[in-house]
Design a protein around this motif. Structure first.
Motif, PDB file in Angstrom:
ATOM      1  N   TRP A 388       5.024 -14.939 -15.337  1.00  0.00           N
ATOM      2  CA  TRP A 388       4.076 -13.830 -15.213  1.00  0.00           C
ATOM      3  C   TRP A 388       3.297 -13.935 -13.908  1.00  0.00           C
ATOM      4  O   TRP A 388       3.050 -12.932 -13.239  1.00  0.00           O
ATOM      5  N   ARG A 389       2.888 -15.150 -13.533  1.00  0.00           N
ATOM      6  CA  ARG A 389       2.152 -15.293 -12.277  1.00  0.00           C
ATOM      7  C   ARG A 389       3.020 -14.940 -11.077  1.00  0.00           C
ATOM      8  O   ARG A 389       2.576 -14.274 -10.139  1.00  0.00           O
ATOM      9  N   GLU A 390       4.274 -15.365 -11.091  1.00  0.00           N
ATOM     10  CA  GLU A 390       5.165 -15.047  -9.973  1.00  0.00           C
ATOM     11  C   GLU A 390       5.450 -13.544  -9.904  1.00  0.00           C
ATOM     12  O   GLU A 390       5.507 -12.967  -8.805  1.00  0.00           O
ATOM     13  N   GLY A 392       3.444 -11.156 -10.984  1.00  0.00           N
ATOM     14  CA  GLY A 392       2.222 -10.511 -10.508  1.00  0.00           C
ATOM     15  C   GLY A 392       2.055 -10.664  -9.016  1.00  0.00           C
ATOM     16  O   GLY A 392       1.576  -9.738  -8.337  1.00  0.00           O
ATOM     17  N   ARG A 393       2.393 -11.868  -8.474  1.00  0.00           N
ATOM     18  CA  ARG A 393       2.302 -12.055  -7.019  1.00  0.00           C
ATOM     19  C   ARG A 393       3.216 -11.084  -6.290  1.00  0.00           C
ATOM     20  O   ARG A 393       2.846 -10.504  -5.251  1.00  0.00           O
ATOM     21  N   LEU A 395       4.365  -8.117  -7.400  1.00  0.00           N
ATOM     22  CA  LEU A 395       3.915  -6.723  -7.593  1.00  0.00           C
ATOM     23  C   LEU A 395       2.673  -6.403  -6.786  1.00  0.00           C
ATOM     24  O   LEU A 395       2.369  -5.207  -6.556  1.00  0.00           O
ATOM     25  N   HIS A 396       1.953  -7.436  -6.323  1.00  0.00           N
ATOM     26  CA  HIS A 396       0.742  -7.183  -5.551  1.00  0.00           C
ATOM     27  C   HIS A 396       1.054  -6.470  -4.249  1.00  0.00           C
ATOM     28  O   HIS A 396       0.236  -5.695  -3.728  1.00  0.00           O
ATOM     29  N   GLY A 397       2.237  -6.665  -3.687  1.00  0.00           N
ATOM     30  CA  GLY A 397       2.596  -6.015  -2.421  1.00  0.00           C
ATOM     31  C   GLY A 397       3.310  -4.687  -2.586  1.00  0.00           C
ATOM     32  O   GLY A 397       3.599  -4.009  -1.575  1.00  0.00           O
ATOM     33  N   PRO A 399       2.497  -1.604  -4.799  1.00  0.00           N
ATOM     34  CA  PRO A 399       1.711  -0.927  -5.845  1.00  0.00           C
ATOM     35  C   PRO A 399       2.433   0.253  -6.491  1.00  0.00           C
ATOM     36  O   PRO A 399       2.013   0.723  -7.556  1.00  0.00           O
ATOM     37  N   GLU A 402       5.615   0.300 -11.349  1.00  0.00           N
ATOM     38  CA  GLU A 402       4.919   0.226 -12.624  1.00  0.00           C
ATOM     39  C   GLU A 402       5.841  -0.443 -13.637  1.00  0.00           C
ATOM     40  O   GLU A 402       7.045  -0.181 -13.668  1.00  0.00           O
TER      41      GLU A 402
END
Length: 514
Positions: A388-390, A392-393, A395-397, A399, A402
């Motif tokens: 999940w953290r990877e 999210g990292r 998807l941060h670039g 936007p 979805e």
């Protein structure tokens, strides 16, 4: 244990004595003849485990004082040996005694050279000692014991004469600062108390005149003569030995000196042989006349004694070490017994406490299987936090992406060998997971003015962001558009349904560390 035996050799006979703790025991007398030497050989045959000291009292004795340069070690020994050869040619029994150094700038050393000059007289006795294989510790002259006798008498004069009686002769010695300078032997013609007293007086004056003639004393230089005699003869000696301007007499009690020296067998007359033999056994002088070849047996005894002493020390150390190990072992056994008793007491207390518990509705084996199953489930349980953290990292670039859904699961490893204690209670082995997988379902929303190329560019950025992590295996299950070679991308005139959000599916997989 080696006994100490003393041999006293005079011009007429040889006397053998056993010395032990201050007691002298005479063991035999051997005349200076062929028969006496044969009996001496038979005596030595039974005393092979003894140390022998030979004390000589003969007139064939020479003294000479020499000055040598300040030397050390082998150079000094070479010079002294050459000087002895010059003054006592062919003498086999020789020695030297340092008399100190002069206070001049050269610091020359004064050395007393001494020798027993009659080789033929000593040769048979020394040959008998050598052939018997006994240990000869040394050959000493009676004159060399004069300094030790003066120390026992408490005489500390700068210069003095020492007169003693031995076996029908009078020994006269001249000493400076407690060191021998000259000695000679005179026969005792009359052995009565009066004759001894007159002989002491006459010989003391003769020796004084001789020393003056040799320029060892000044003509008007006063000197004291120390006379050692038995208490019974002291009165007669005091009457005969009258003091003069240059010669005074000091008479010492032989019995009192023997007692102070530790001699157990006290003399009964004025003869000093027993006292001097005792001094030789208790305080042997460093200088002696025998060479290394004649003392070979004694050197072997020294080596043997050193080895025996070292062996005794090693044995004592081993015994001490063994005793310490035995004591340590005893302490360990005591501690083991104490721990065993404490363990038994604790086990009894535990059993008493266990008996107070309510009964368990299952057996110990079933309970053990449940615990093992719980531990196995705990070990195989994972968490999707890392993926999940990877995600999210990444998807941060982007936007515009979805997420519609995430499906996470553990990837099981190949089944291993069956273990007796493991399993799920039915005999099946639960393999440990070797990885985790997450299925990402999402869509890309860029608006109505977007075209397929822009959508694919956003999707590719997402893939690149995920693939930067080397631990992730990224697999595209569904792309936003079909990009097969047989189909063409639609442009700005695309249909309305083509401008709807484009769905995609990705599979992310990570191997777990062993």
């Amino acid at each position: 244990m080696y006994d100490r035996r003393l041999l006293y050799l005079s011009a007429h006979q040889l006397t053998a004595c056993l010395w032990h703790a201050g007691t002298l025991t005479e063991e035999g007398t051997f005349e200076v003849s062929e028969g006496g030497r044969l009996r001496f050989l038979r005596y030595l045959a039974g005393q092979r485990k003894s140390l022998f000291w030979l004390l000589v009292n003969v007139a064939d004795e020479g003294f000479h004082i020499e000055k040598i340069p300040f030397l050390r070690g082998d150079d000094r020994e070479t010079v002294i040996a050459r000087k002895i050869g010059q003054h006592f040619f062919s003498a086999t029994l020789t020695t030297s005694l340092s008399l100190g150094y002069e206070k001049s700038r050269r610091k020359d050393e004064r050395v007393l050279l001494a020798a027993l000059t009659n080789n033929e007289f000593f040769a048979p006795w020394l040959a008998a000692l050598a052939s018997s294989g006994v240990a000869l510790a040394g050959v000493h002259s009676l004159s060399m014991l004069g300094p030790a006798l003066l120390r026992k008498l408490g005489v500390a004069d700068e210069r003095c004469l020492l007169l003693t009686i031995q076996d029908q002769s009078i020994r006269q010695s001249y000493l400076e600062k407690g060191q021998l300078q000259f000695s000679r032997l005179s026969p005792l013609q009359n052995s009565s108390i009066g004759g001894i007293a007159q002989t002491f007086a006459a010989e003391a004056r003769k020796l004084q005149q001789y020393l003056v003639s040799q320029r060892l004393l000044g003509r008007q230089q006063a000197i004291r003569a120390c006379v050692v005699a038995h208490p019974q003869a002291i009165g007669a000696i005091e009457s005969s030995c009258v003091d003069s301007e240059t010669l005074t007499f000091a008479i010492f009690d032989l019995v009192d000196c023997a007692q102070r020296s530790g001699l157990a067998t006290l003399p009964t007359d004025s003869r000093c042989e027993r006292l001097l033999l005792h001094l030789l056994a208790s305080e042997p002088p460093r200088s002696q006349f025998a060479n290394d070849q004649q003392r070979h047996g004694y050197h072997l005894w020294l080596v043997r004694s050193a080895l025996q002493g070292a062996g005794a020390v090693v044995l004592a150390a081993c015994l001490l070490w063994a005793g310490k190990q035995f004591y340590d072992g005893y302490q360990v056994n005591q501690e083991v017994d104490l721990v065993a008793s404490e363990t038994a007491l604790a086990r009894r207390r535990y059993d008493e406490i266990v008996r107070t518990f309510p009964p368990i509705p299952t057996s110990n084996d079933n309970l053990r299987r449940v615990v093992d199953r719980y531990l196995e489930l705990q070990r195989t349980t994972g968490s999707p936090d890392y993926l999940w953290r990877e995600l999210g990292r990444a998807l941060h670039g982007v936007p515009a992406v979805e997420l519609d859904g995430l499906d996470w699961k553990l990837t099981p490893a190949a089944p291993g060998p069956r273990s007796p204690g493991g399993g799920d209670g039915k005999g099946r082995v639960q393999p440990a997971p070797d990885g985790e997988t997450i299925i990402v379902r999402g869509s890309i929303r860029l608006g109505e003015e977007s075209n397929p190329r822009q959508v694919l560019a956003v999707f590719n950025r997402l893939l690149e962001a995920l693939r930067r992590n080397p631990q992730l295996d990224v697999e595209v299950l569904q792309q936003p558009f079909d990009v097969e070679s047989g189909k063409a991308l639609k442009g700005g005139d695309a249909a309305a349904e083509d401008r709807q959000p484009r769905a995609f599916r990705l599979q992310l997989r990570r191997l777990l560390a062993a």
